[in-house]
Write a protein that holds these residues in place. Structure first.
Motif, mmCIF file in Angstrom:
data_model
loop_
_atom_site.group_PDB
_atom_site.id
_atom_site.type_symbol
_atom_site.label_atom_id
_atom_site.label_comp_id
_atom_site.label_asym_id
_atom_site.label_seq_id
_atom_site.Cartn_x
_atom_site.Cartn_y
_atom_site.Cartn_z
ATOM 1 N N LEU A 15 -22.925 -36.470 -27.837
ATOM 2 C CA LEU A 15 -22.590 -37.764 -27.250
ATOM 3 C C LEU A 15 -21.137 -38.148 -27.565
ATOM 4 O O LEU A 15 -20.413 -38.624 -26.682
ATOM 5 N N ILE A 16 -20.699 -37.927 -28.781
ATOM 6 C CA ILE A 16 -19.311 -38.236 -29.161
ATOM 7 C C ILE A 16 -18.344 -37.370 -28.366
ATOM 8 O O ILE A 16 -17.324 -37.856 -27.850
ATOM 9 N N ILE A 17 -18.651 -36.087 -28.213
ATOM 10 C CA ILE A 17 -17.779 -35.189 -27.442
ATOM 11 C C ILE A 17 -17.691 -35.650 -25.996
ATOM 12 O O ILE A 17 -16.609 -35.702 -25.412
ATOM 13 N N LEU A 18 -18.812 -36.016 -25.397
ATOM 14 C CA LEU A 18 -18.809 -36.485 -24.004
ATOM 15 C C LEU A 18 -18.042 -37.799 -23.853
ATOM 16 O O LEU A 18 -17.297 -37.980 -22.884
ATOM 17 N N LEU A 19 -18.206 -38.718 -24.790
ATOM 18 C CA LEU A 19 -17.483 -39.994 -24.719
ATOM 19 C C LEU A 19 -15.975 -39.783 -24.829
ATOM 20 O O LEU A 19 -15.197 -40.405 -24.095
ATOM 21 N N VAL A 20 -15.564 -38.918 -25.727
ATOM 22 C CA VAL A 20 -14.129 -38.624 -25.866
ATOM 23 C C VAL A 20 -13.613 -37.961 -24.599
ATOM 24 O O VAL A 20 -12.543 -38.311 -24.087
ATOM 25 N N TRP A 21 -14.375 -37.036 -24.049
ATOM 26 C CA TRP A 21 -13.960 -36.328 -22.822
ATOM 27 C C TRP A 21 -13.779 -37.305 -21.656
ATOM 28 O O TRP A 21 -12.755 -37.296 -20.977
ATOM 29 N N TYR A 22 -14.770 -38.159 -21.434
ATOM 30 C CA TYR A 22 -14.680 -39.110 -20.322
ATOM 31 C C TYR A 22 -13.639 -40.201 -20.603
ATOM 32 O O TYR A 22 -13.009 -40.710 -19.680
ATOM 33 N N GLY A 23 -13.450 -40.561 -21.852
ATOM 34 C CA GLY A 23 -12.407 -41.525 -22.201
ATOM 35 C C GLY A 23 -11.023 -40.984 -21.882
ATOM 36 O O GLY A 23 -10.178 -41.687 -21.322
ATOM 37 N N ILE A 24 -10.799 -39.719 -22.198
ATOM 38 C CA ILE A 24 -9.511 -39.086 -21.880
ATOM 39 C C ILE A 24 -9.329 -39.007 -20.372
ATOM 40 O O ILE A 24 -8.234 -39.240 -19.862
ATOM 41 N N LYS A 25 -10.380 -38.678 -19.635
ATOM 42 C CA LYS A 25 -10.288 -38.618 -18.171
ATOM 43 C C LYS A 25 -9.908 -39.969 -17.578
ATOM 44 O O LYS A 25 -9.052 -40.069 -16.698
ATOM 45 N N ILE A 26 -10.530 -41.029 -18.063
ATOM 46 C CA ILE A 26 -10.253 -42.373 -17.544
ATOM 47 C C ILE A 26 -8.830 -42.789 -17.887
ATOM 48 O O ILE A 26 -8.100 -43.320 -17.044
ATOM 49 N N LEU A 27 -8.407 -42.549 -19.138
ATOM 50 C CA LEU A 27 -7.044 -42.909 -19.532
ATOM 51 C C LEU A 27 -6.007 -42.102 -18.764
ATOM 52 O O LEU A 27 -4.944 -42.622 -18.411
ATOM 53 N N THR A 28 -6.310 -40.856 -18.482
ATOM 54 C CA THR A 28 -5.386 -40.029 -17.709
ATOM 55 C C THR A 28 -5.236 -40.578 -16.301
ATOM 56 O O THR A 28 -4.122 -40.643 -15.774
ATOM 57 N N ARG A 29 -6.329 -40.983 -15.689
ATOM 58 C CA ARG A 29 -6.254 -41.550 -14.336
ATOM 59 C C ARG A 29 -5.492 -42.868 -14.324
ATOM 60 O O ARG A 29 -4.853 -43.206 -13.332
ATOM 61 N N LEU A 30 -5.566 -43.629 -15.404
ATOM 62 C CA LEU A 30 -4.856 -44.901 -15.457
ATOM 63 C C LEU A 30 -3.352 -44.717 -15.677
ATOM 64 O O LEU A 30 -2.536 -45.398 -15.062
ATOM 65 N N PHE A 31 -2.989 -43.817 -16.578
ATOM 66 C CA PHE A 31 -1.590 -43.698 -16.988
ATOM 67 C C PHE A 31 -0.815 -42.588 -16.297
ATOM 68 O O PHE A 31 0.398 -42.529 -16.409
ATOM 69 N N ALA A 32 -1.478 -41.704 -15.574
ATOM 70 C CA ALA A 32 -0.781 -40.602 -14.902
ATOM 71 C C ALA A 32 0.229 -41.094 -13.865
ATOM 72 O O ALA A 32 1.348 -40.562 -13.810
ATOM 73 N N PRO A 33 -0.083 -42.089 -13.027
ATOM 74 C CA PRO A 33 0.932 -42.537 -12.064
ATOM 75 C C PRO A 33 2.193 -43.075 -12.732
ATOM 76 O O PRO A 33 3.308 -42.820 -12.269
ATOM 77 N N TYR A 34 2.033 -43.813 -13.814
ATOM 78 C CA TYR A 34 3.199 -44.345 -14.529
ATOM 79 C C TYR A 34 4.021 -43.220 -15.154
ATOM 80 O O TYR A 34 5.252 -43.239 -15.119
ATOM 81 N N LEU A 35 3.333 -42.244 -15.716
ATOM 82 C CA LEU A 35 4.021 -41.115 -16.325
ATOM 83 C C LEU A 35 4.758 -40.299 -15.275
ATOM 84 O O LEU A 35 5.922 -39.914 -15.475
ATOM 85 N N MET A 36 4.132 -40.064 -14.124
ATOM 86 C CA MET A 36 4.783 -39.302 -13.054
ATOM 87 C C MET A 36 5.982 -40.057 -12.497
ATOM 88 O O MET A 36 7.021 -39.468 -12.205
ATOM 89 N N ARG A 37 5.863 -41.363 -12.335
ATOM 90 C CA ARG A 37 6.972 -42.175 -11.835
ATOM 91 C C ARG A 37 8.145 -42.127 -12.822
ATOM 92 O O ARG A 37 9.299 -41.977 -12.427
ATOM 93 N N TYR A 38 7.853 -42.216 -14.112
ATOM 94 C CA TYR A 38 8.887 -42.154 -15.133
ATOM 95 C C TYR A 38 9.591 -40.797 -15.114
ATOM 96 O O TYR A 38 10.818 -40.715 -15.153
#
Length: 93
Positions: A15-38
Motif C-alpha cells: 500500500l505504501i509503495i502504491l501510494l508513493v507511486w501514484y503520488g509521484i504520478k500526480i505531482l508529475t502531471r501537476l508540475f511538468a508543464p511548469y518545468l517544461m515551460r521553464y
C-alpha cells in the motif's frame, strides 16, 4: 531466530509503495508543464544569445562590393630541388 512476515506487514508495504507511486504520478502531471515551460525559456535565451554573438561576428565592416583579403600568403617558401629521380611509368595491360 527466524521471523515470519505477517500478511498485515506485507499489505502495508504494498500500500505504501502504491501510494508513493501514484503520488509521484500526480505531482508529475501537476508540475511538468511548469518545468517544461521553464526549460524552454532557458533554451530560447541560450539560442538567442548564441545567435546574437554569431550575428555580431558576421557584420561586415567593409562596403558592399569591396574585396578584403584576410590572410596574405607567405611568399618565402622555396621548393626543394633535390626531391629525387623522375621515373616514367607505363601502363601494362
Amino acid at each position: 531466530m527466524l521471523q515470519q512476515a505477517s500478511l498485515y506487514g506485507f499489505l502495508r508495504t504494498i500500500l505504501i509503495i502504491l501510494l508513493v507511486w501514484y503520488g509521484i504520478k500526480i505531482l508529475t502531471r501537476l508540475f511538468a508543464p511548469y518545468l517544461m515551460r521553464y526549460m524552454s525559456k532557458k533554451m530560447q535565451q541560450k539560442f538567442e544569445g548564441q545567435f546574437g554573438q554569431q550575428q555580431q561576428r558576421q557584420q561586415p565592416t567593409q562596403k558592399e562590393g569591396e574585396t578584403v583579403i584576410d590572410k596574405i600568403p607567405n611568399r618565402n617558401t622555396t621548393s626543394n630541388k633535390k626531391v629525387g629521380e623522375y621515373i616514367d611509368y607505363e601502363e601494362v595491360d
